[in-house]
Write a protein that holds these residues in place. Structure first.
Motif, PDB file in Angstrom:
ATOM      1  N   SER A   1      24.945 -37.724  35.422  1.00 49.38           N
ATOM      2  CA  SER A   1      24.997 -36.450  34.707  1.00 49.38           C
ATOM      3  C   SER A   1      23.962 -36.443  33.592  1.00 49.38           C
ATOM      4  O   SER A   1      23.741 -37.459  32.920  1.00 49.38           O
ATOM      5  N   ILE A   2      23.320 -35.291  33.377  1.00 49.71           N
ATOM      6  CA  ILE A   2      22.371 -35.195  32.271  1.00 49.71           C
ATOM      7  C   ILE A   2      23.093 -35.275  30.927  1.00 49.71           C
ATOM      8  O   ILE A   2      22.449 -35.428  29.883  1.00 49.71           O
ATOM      9  N   TYR A   3      24.414 -35.197  30.943  1.00 48.53           N
ATOM     10  CA  TYR A   3      25.211 -35.301  29.723  1.00 48.53           C
ATOM     11  C   TYR A   3      25.756 -36.718  29.536  1.00 48.53           C
ATOM     12  O   TYR A   3      26.735 -36.920  28.826  1.00 48.53           O
ATOM     13  N   TYR A   4      25.116 -37.681  30.167  1.00 46.63           N
ATOM     14  CA  TYR A   4      25.620 -39.057  30.154  1.00 46.63           C
ATOM     15  C   TYR A   4      25.759 -39.620  28.750  1.00 46.63           C
ATOM     16  O   TYR A   4      26.568 -40.498  28.492  1.00 46.63           O
ATOM     17  N   ASP A   5      24.970 -39.131  27.823  1.00 48.92           N
ATOM     18  CA  ASP A   5      25.061 -39.622  26.448  1.00 48.92           C
ATOM     19  C   ASP A   5      25.388 -38.488  25.485  1.00 48.92           C
ATOM     20  O   ASP A   5      25.016 -38.531  24.321  1.00 48.92           O
ATOM     21  N   GLY A   6      26.065 -37.466  25.981  1.00 44.12           N
ATOM     22  CA  GLY A   6      26.455 -36.346  25.129  1.00 44.12           C
ATOM     23  C   GLY A   6      25.467 -35.201  25.213  1.00 44.12           C
ATOM     24  O   GLY A   6      24.275 -35.386  25.477  1.00 44.12           O
ATOM     25  N   GLU A   7      25.970 -34.017  24.992  1.00 47.05           N
ATOM     26  CA  GLU A   7      25.137 -32.816  25.100  1.00 47.05           C
ATOM     27  C   GLU A   7      24.020 -32.784  24.069  1.00 47.05           C
ATOM     28  O   GLU A   7      22.913 -32.329  24.342  1.00 47.05           O
ATOM     29  N   SER A   8      24.281 -33.307  22.887  1.00 49.39           N
ATOM     30  CA  SER A   8      23.290 -33.243  21.808  1.00 49.39           C
ATOM     31  C   SER A   8      22.095 -34.152  22.051  1.00 49.39           C
ATOM     32  O   SER A   8      21.080 -34.032  21.376  1.00 49.39           O
ATOM     33  N   SER A   9      22.218 -35.076  23.007  1.00 51.42           N
ATOM     34  CA  SER A   9      21.105 -35.997  23.242  1.00 51.42           C
ATOM     35  C   SER A   9      19.972 -35.352  24.025  1.00 51.42           C
ATOM     36  O   SER A   9      18.850 -35.864  24.041  1.00 51.42           O
ATOM     37  N   ILE A  10      20.220 -34.214  24.693  1.00 54.71           N
ATOM     38  CA  ILE A  10      19.181 -33.561  25.485  1.00 54.71           C
ATOM     39  C   ILE A  10      18.149 -32.921  24.559  1.00 54.71           C
ATOM     40  O   ILE A  10      18.488 -32.115  23.701  1.00 54.71           O
ATOM     41  N   HIS A  11      16.896 -33.275  24.756  1.00 57.39           N
ATOM     42  CA  HIS A  11      15.820 -32.773  23.900  1.00 57.39           C
ATOM     43  C   HIS A  11      15.177 -31.521  24.490  1.00 57.39           C
ATOM     44  O   HIS A  11      15.055 -30.490  23.803  1.00 57.39           O
ATOM     45  N   SER A  12      14.766 -31.588  25.759  1.00 50.90           N
ATOM     46  CA  SER A  12      14.080 -30.450  26.389  1.00 50.90           C
ATOM     47  C   SER A  12      13.969 -30.668  27.880  1.00 50.90           C
ATOM     48  O   SER A  12      14.214 -31.773  28.385  1.00 50.90           O
ATOM     49  N   VAL A  13      13.590 -29.591  28.582  1.00 49.22           N
ATOM     50  CA  VAL A  13      13.344 -29.643  30.017  1.00 49.22           C
ATOM     51  C   VAL A  13      11.917 -29.157  30.257  1.00 49.22           C
ATOM     52  O   VAL A  13      11.514 -28.120  29.739  1.00 49.22           O
ATOM     53  N   VAL A  14      11.159 -29.916  31.049  1.00 44.91           N
ATOM     54  CA  VAL A  14       9.747 -29.599  31.291  1.00 44.91           C
ATOM     55  C   VAL A  14       9.497 -29.555  32.797  1.00 44.91           C
ATOM     56  O   VAL A  14       9.935 -30.435  33.536  1.00 44.91           O
ATOM     57  N   ARG A  15       8.775 -28.521  33.242  1.00 46.69           N
ATOM     58  CA  ARG A  15       8.427 -28.367  34.654  1.00 46.69           C
ATOM     59  C   ARG A  15       6.974 -28.780  34.849  1.00 46.69           C
ATOM     60  O   ARG A  15       6.055 -28.097  34.413  1.00 46.69           O
ATOM     61  N   PRO A  16       6.729 -29.918  35.524  1.00 46.56           N
ATOM     62  CA  PRO A  16       5.360 -30.402  35.685  1.00 46.56           C
ATOM     63  C   PRO A  16       4.504 -29.520  36.572  1.00 46.56           C
ATOM     64  O   PRO A  16       3.295 -29.448  36.389  1.00 46.56           O
ATOM     65  N   ALA A  17       5.088 -28.874  37.596  1.00 44.75           N
ATOM     66  CA  ALA A  17       4.262 -28.101  38.526  1.00 44.75           C
ATOM     67  C   ALA A  17       5.029 -26.876  39.002  1.00 44.75           C
ATOM     68  O   ALA A  17       6.240 -26.809  38.856  1.00 44.75           O
TER      69      ALA A  17
END
Length: 396
Positions: free
Chosen positions: A380-396
């Motif tokens: 899960s992207i929440y593996y370390d808590g919701e506040s740990s998510i910094h950003s989402v980037v689409r390379p292409a």
């Protein structure tokens, strides 16, 4: 950084360090340590279970941050070494040409001496700091042919360029030495953090490890719940976008039922564009899935092991997209999108210092190389808590 996995065989950390699988599986963040009331009372100066857990978690976070600094220093060192090698090769070529030109000018000076036009011998010329000065002082320039004058001018130019290249090479060597020192310092920092974490874990009792494992399980359940909630929200957004698209088509054609509900939508809950970007994301994900089960090793870029940014770089390279080496640079190597619009292949970055990254696979889940002692896995992207998510980037 927190860990979310079942017990696995011990994995290599670095430089021979190995962490017991049960202990590493027990590593969690402070988020669910509200269960301190259940902690066994201490009767000596030993830190509490919660203190050990927090300290180990911090050490792994610091080790991963130091790993990205190591990666950056290693990349910079490699670039500078390549530049230094190029400069030294260029200096060697210029020096050879300079010697050949000097020999040619020496023959001019010797010829002038033989004709009686100059008293100084060839050795005087060869020791002169500037051939132009020698010929001027000897009043020989007016006796030189056009070809000989051109040779003098070319020599002076080559001499100046060679001296400049030597100065540049010397400066590059100094910078290279500094980068090598930074690389050694970053490597030592990573190794020390991992050693400290291992020592703390080795002091835990079997009962303490079991209690940490129970907390870990609770964290995994909470992370899974949040991932499911994100998937639900994304599905609602997909349906709303599909309905809006159908309504627009009906408005344009004046007929009902001509829309294609769900057309162009991904199974992550957002619309997916057609074309090469989707194909590239699919290739990146296929590569990442094939790496599941391989160990995290700091500084590794595959094919047998990876660190977090090494995995994302290799995954997108398999899709024909060259990402930078470190998380610090990868976060700027694409288009930032809202988490609600994340789709497979996007990069999810974590923490204020952007020291961790995973590749999104949809439904709030990702594939990542978590930390030393762990393995590439889905989580899960929440593996370390919701506040740990910094950003989402689409390379292409």
């Amino acid at each position: 950084m927190a860990s979310h996995r079942k017990s696995r065989p011990a994995g290599t950390l670095a430089a021979g360090l190995r962490t017991p699988a049960l202990a590493t599986a027990a590593l969690t963040s402070v988020a669910l340590l509200s269960q301190t009331a259940n902690a066994a009372p201490t009767t000596d100066d030993r830190p509490s279970l919660e203190e050990v857990e927090k300290k180990v978690d911090d050490l792994y976070r610091q080790a991963e941050s130091a790993t990205e600094k190591y990666n950056k220093a290693k990349e910079r060192t490699a670039e500078q070494r390549q530049r230094v090698d190029g400069l030294l090769d260029d200096v060697a070529r210029r020096t050879q040409k300079l010697n050949e030109a000097r020999d040619q000018l020496g023959s001019f000076a010797a010829a002038q001496y033989r004709t009686g036009a100059a008293a100084p011998d060839t050795a005087t010329f060869l020791l002169a700091g500037n051939p132009q000065d020698y010929f001027d002082q000897a009043q020989l320039m007016n006796r030189l042919t056009g070809r000989q004058k051109d040779a003098v001018d070319a020599y002076i130019t080559q001499q100046s360029e060679t001296m400049e290249q030597r100065r540049e090479a010397t400066e590059s060597l100094r910078t290279l030495t500094e980068s090598q020192n930074d690389l050694k310092a970053a490597k030592a920092t990573v190794q020390q953090k991992l050693t400290d974490a291992r020592e703390l874990l080795s002091e835990l009792t079997a009962q303490e490890k079991a209690r940490l494992a129970a907390i870990e399980k609770q964290k995994q359940e909470e992370a899974a719940r949040k991932a499911a909630e994100l998937a639900r929200q994304q599905e609602q957004q997909r349906q709303a976008e599909a309905a809006a698209q159908q309504q627009q088509q009906e408005s344009q054609t004046g007929t009902s039922g001509t829309g294609t509900s769900g057309t162009g939508a991904s199974d992550t809950g957002t619309s997916t564009p057609s074309g090469s970007s989707t194909t590239q994301a699919d290739k990146a994900l296929a590569f990442a899935r094939a790496q599941i089960g391989k160990p995290y090793v700091w500084g590794a870029t595959g094919p047998d092991s990876y660190d977090c940014s090494g995995l994302t770089q290799a995954s997108w390279k398999a899709a024909g997209v060259d990402l930078p080496r470190t998380t610090y640079d990868q976060v700027n190597a694409g288009t930032t999108v809202p988490l609600s619009q994340a789709r497979p292949g996007d990069l999810v970055f974590f923490y204020d210092d952007v020291s961790h990254v995973g590749i999104y696979i949809g439904d709030g889940m990702m594939i990542h190389a978590p930390k030393p002692g762990a393995y590439v896995r889905e989580e899960s992207i929440y593996y370390d808590g919701e506040s740990s998510i910094h950003s989402v980037v689409r390379p292409a």
